[in-house]
Design a protein around this motif. Structure first.
Motif, PDB file in Angstrom:
ATOM      1  N   LEU A   1      57.121 -29.911  81.709  1.00 47.73           N
ATOM      2  CA  LEU A   1      56.221 -28.848  81.263  1.00 47.73           C
ATOM      3  C   LEU A   1      55.933 -28.973  79.777  1.00 47.73           C
ATOM      4  CD1 LEU A   1      57.857 -25.686  82.870  1.00 47.73           C
ATOM      5  CD2 LEU A   1      55.955 -27.016  83.747  1.00 47.73           C
ATOM      6  N   THR A   2      54.696 -28.705  79.383  1.00 46.21           N
ATOM      7  CA  THR A   2      54.413 -28.566  77.957  1.00 46.21           C
ATOM      8  C   THR A   2      55.077 -27.277  77.482  1.00 46.21           C
ATOM      9  OG1 THR A   2      52.379 -27.325  78.381  1.00 46.21           O
ATOM     10  CG2 THR A   2      52.180 -29.745  78.119  1.00 46.21           C
ATOM     11  N   ASP A   3      55.244 -27.154  76.179  1.00 47.22           N
ATOM     12  CA  ASP A   3      55.829 -25.936  75.628  1.00 47.22           C
ATOM     13  C   ASP A   3      54.991 -24.714  75.994  1.00 47.22           C
ATOM     14  OD1 ASP A   3      57.853 -27.434  74.488  1.00 47.22           O
ATOM     15  OD2 ASP A   3      56.925 -27.469  72.487  1.00 47.22           O
ATOM     16  N   GLU A   4      53.663 -24.880  76.005  1.00 50.57           N
ATOM     17  CA  GLU A   4      52.772 -23.771  76.338  1.00 50.57           C
ATOM     18  C   GLU A   4      52.974 -23.307  77.776  1.00 50.57           C
ATOM     19  OE1 GLU A   4      51.760 -26.700  75.022  1.00 50.57           O
ATOM     20  OE2 GLU A   4      51.214 -26.086  73.004  1.00 50.57           O
TER      21      GLU A   4
ATOM     22  N   LEU B   1      49.084 -17.166  82.217  1.00 51.73           N
ATOM     23  CA  LEU B   1      48.101 -18.152  81.758  1.00 51.73           C
ATOM     24  C   LEU B   1      47.004 -17.501  80.929  1.00 51.73           C
ATOM     25  CD1 LEU B   1      47.664 -20.323  84.977  1.00 51.73           C
ATOM     26  CD2 LEU B   1      48.588 -21.119  82.779  1.00 51.73           C
ATOM     27  N   LEU B   2      46.475 -16.397  81.415  1.00 53.10           N
ATOM     28  CA  LEU B   2      45.372 -15.728  80.724  1.00 53.10           C
ATOM     29  C   LEU B   2      45.803 -15.155  79.378  1.00 53.10           C
ATOM     30  CD1 LEU B   2      43.777 -13.931  83.775  1.00 53.10           C
ATOM     31  CD2 LEU B   2      42.731 -15.778  82.431  1.00 53.10           C
ATOM     32  N   GLU B   3      47.021 -14.642  79.313  1.00 47.78           N
ATOM     33  CA  GLU B   3      47.509 -14.078  78.061  1.00 47.78           C
ATOM     34  C   GLU B   3      47.837 -15.160  77.041  1.00 47.78           C
ATOM     35  OE1 GLU B   3      50.832 -11.635  79.265  1.00 47.78           O
ATOM     36  OE2 GLU B   3      49.600  -9.841  79.044  1.00 47.78           O
ATOM     37  N   SER B   4      48.228 -16.334  77.489  1.00 47.68           N
ATOM     38  CA  SER B   4      48.781 -17.352  76.593  1.00 47.68           C
ATOM     39  C   SER B   4      47.821 -18.424  76.143  1.00 47.68           C
ATOM     40  CB  SER B   4      49.967 -18.045  77.277  1.00 47.68           C
ATOM     41  OG  SER B   4      50.972 -17.128  77.599  1.00 47.68           O
ATOM     42  N   ASP B   5      46.823 -18.752  76.936  1.00 42.61           N
ATOM     43  CA  ASP B   5      46.056 -19.964  76.658  1.00 42.61           C
ATOM     44  C   ASP B   5      44.551 -19.697  76.559  1.00 42.61           C
ATOM     45  OD1 ASP B   5      44.891 -22.499  76.575  1.00 42.61           O
ATOM     46  OD2 ASP B   5      46.344 -23.349  77.958  1.00 42.61           O
ATOM     47  N   PRO B   6      43.979 -19.866  75.366  1.00 40.31           N
ATOM     48  CA  PRO B   6      42.531 -19.673  75.206  1.00 40.31           C
ATOM     49  C   PRO B   6      41.713 -20.638  76.063  1.00 40.31           C
ATOM     50  CG  PRO B   6      43.615 -19.959  73.065  1.00 40.31           C
ATOM     51  CD  PRO B   6      44.649 -20.176  74.112  1.00 40.31           C
ATOM     52  N   ALA B   7      42.221 -21.851  76.298  1.00 42.52           N
ATOM     53  CA  ALA B   7      41.485 -22.816  77.130  1.00 42.52           C
ATOM     54  C   ALA B   7      41.381 -22.315  78.569  1.00 42.52           C
ATOM     55  CB  ALA B   7      42.160 -24.187  77.087  1.00 42.52           C
ATOM     56  N   VAL B   8      42.417 -21.642  79.048  1.00 43.31           N
ATOM     57  CA  VAL B   8      42.387 -21.065  80.391  1.00 43.31           C
ATOM     58  C   VAL B   8      41.357 -19.947  80.445  1.00 43.31           C
ATOM     59  CG1 VAL B   8      43.703 -19.682  82.058  1.00 43.31           C
ATOM     60  CG2 VAL B   8      44.736 -21.730  81.049  1.00 43.31           C
ATOM     61  N   ARG B   9      41.365 -19.077  79.441  1.00 35.77           N
ATOM     62  CA  ARG B   9      40.391 -17.982  79.414  1.00 35.77           C
ATOM     63  C   ARG B   9      38.963 -18.527  79.380  1.00 35.77           C
ATOM     64  NH1 ARG B   9      44.405 -16.022  75.962  1.00 35.77           N
ATOM     65  NH2 ARG B   9      43.217 -16.533  74.070  1.00 35.77           N
ATOM     66  N   GLU B  10      38.727 -19.560  78.589  1.00 36.89           N
ATOM     67  CA  GLU B  10      37.401 -20.169  78.498  1.00 36.89           C
ATOM     68  C   GLU B  10      36.997 -20.804  79.824  1.00 36.89           C
ATOM     69  OE1 GLU B  10      33.767 -21.588  77.232  1.00 36.89           O
ATOM     70  OE2 GLU B  10      35.053 -20.138  76.232  1.00 36.89           O
ATOM     71  N   MET B  11      37.949 -21.448  80.488  1.00 40.01           N
ATOM     72  CA  MET B  11      37.656 -22.100  81.769  1.00 40.01           C
ATOM     73  C   MET B  11      37.344 -21.054  82.847  1.00 40.01           C
ATOM     74  SD  MET B  11      37.307 -25.059  83.268  1.00 40.01           S
ATOM     75  CE  MET B  11      38.049 -26.187  82.111  1.00 40.01           C
ATOM     76  N   VAL B  12      38.095 -19.977  82.865  1.00 42.23           N
ATOM     77  CA  VAL B  12      37.911 -18.934  83.878  1.00 42.23           C
ATOM     78  C   VAL B  12      36.607 -18.185  83.661  1.00 42.23           C
ATOM     79  CG1 VAL B  12      38.823 -16.712  84.700  1.00 42.23           C
ATOM     80  CG2 VAL B  12      40.365 -18.650  84.393  1.00 42.23           C
ATOM     81  N   ASP B  13      36.262 -17.929  82.415  1.00 39.42           N
ATOM     82  CA  ASP B  13      35.096 -17.092  82.119  1.00 39.42           C
ATOM     83  C   ASP B  13      34.301 -17.691  80.961  1.00 39.42           C
ATOM     84  OD1 ASP B  13      33.325 -14.960  82.153  1.00 39.42           O
ATOM     85  OD2 ASP B  13      34.672 -13.632  81.036  1.00 39.42           O
ATOM     86  N   PRO B  14      33.578 -18.788  81.207  1.00 41.54           N
ATOM     87  CA  PRO B  14      32.878 -19.470  80.118  1.00 41.54           C
ATOM     88  C   PRO B  14      31.816 -18.619  79.419  1.00 41.54           C
ATOM     89  CG  PRO B  14      32.397 -20.535  82.231  1.00 41.54           C
ATOM     90  CD  PRO B  14      33.386 -19.449  82.492  1.00 41.54           C
ATOM     91  N   GLU B  15      31.199 -17.688  80.130  1.00 44.08           N
ATOM     92  CA  GLU B  15      30.183 -16.834  79.504  1.00 44.08           C
ATOM     93  C   GLU B  15      30.795 -15.636  78.801  1.00 44.08           C
ATOM     94  OE1 GLU B  15      29.145 -17.241  83.217  1.00 44.08           O
ATOM     95  OE2 GLU B  15      28.534 -19.214  82.513  1.00 44.08           O
ATOM     96  N   GLY B  16      32.042 -15.337  79.097  1.00 40.35           N
ATOM     97  CA  GLY B  16      32.708 -14.189  78.490  1.00 40.35           C
ATOM     98  C   GLY B  16      32.370 -12.890  79.193  1.00 40.35           C
ATOM     99  N   GLY B  17      33.183 -11.889  78.964  1.00 45.32           N
ATOM    100  CA  GLY B  17      32.906 -10.567  79.504  1.00 45.32           C
ATOM    101  C   GLY B  17      33.730 -10.153  80.703  1.00 45.32           C
TER     102      GLY B  17
END
Length: 182
Positions: free
Chosen positions: A22-25, A54-70
């Motif tokens: 596992l990565t540290d993240e 995942l959603l709380e910890s990783d901005p890349a996950v948030r961007e992947m899940v919701d690329p348009e935001g909101g």
């Protein structure tokens, strides 16, 4: 494109093996998921706990899940209220998405079969791209691969198109592999 079926038996990684792959993240995500499960009074870490971490910890996950935001706030809202509203039907039950047989022996104590299978899937995905350690996006992809798990149910509830998410994850993996070849 990744296979949309469960990766293996769902026995999950042994606790002593986790640090090695596992990565540290991602290790931080697992710790957060364990704490959340304990705080919620759940017997096992399930895929919704993993998604929340995942959603709380990783901005890349948030961007992947919701690329348009909101939609992230709505998604986190569903995850937060699982002990008082949405998801309450899960309290005290074992998550069994049906993607893997329920593990009665040899499973990972404290992990639902679907969560253990997702961890195995994250490791398999990392190995498929010739990486030694699984990353947060590997776990997200493994969660999305199990269409019947709690994490996917929450994503759908928040109007996240999980098929499109899977395509974005596959494309990101292909792009990373092509970049490594250069």
């Amino acid at each position: 494109m990744q296979n949309r079926t469960a990766y293996n038996s769902g026995a999950g990684p042994s606790p002593e093996d986790l640090d090695a792959w596992l990565t540290d993240e991602l290790a931080s995500v697992l710790s957060a998921a364990r704490r959340r499960a304990t705080r919620d009074g759940d017997r096992q870490v399930d895929t919704a706990h993993l998604l929340h971490g995942l959603l709380e910890s990783d901005p890349a996950v948030r961007e992947m899940v919701d690329p348009e935001g909101g939609r992230i706030a709505r998604l986190l809202g569903y995850l937060v209220q699982r002990s008082i509203g949405y998801g309450r039907q899960w309290h005290g039950t074992v998550e069994d998405s049906g993607a893997v047989p329920i593990v009665t022996e040899g499973g990972v104590p404290g992990w639902s079969p679907a969560a253990a299978a997702a961890m195995d899937g994250a490791r398999d995905r990392a190995h498929a791209r010739y990486a030694v350690r699984a990353e947060c996006l590997d776990l997200l992809a493994a969660l999305v691969d199990d269409a019947e798990c709690r994490a996917v149910e929450v994503l759908r509830r928040a109007s996240i198109d999980t098929m499109q998410l899977a395509v974005r994850l596959d494309q990101q993996t292909l792009d990373a592999m092509m970049e490594d070849e250069r």
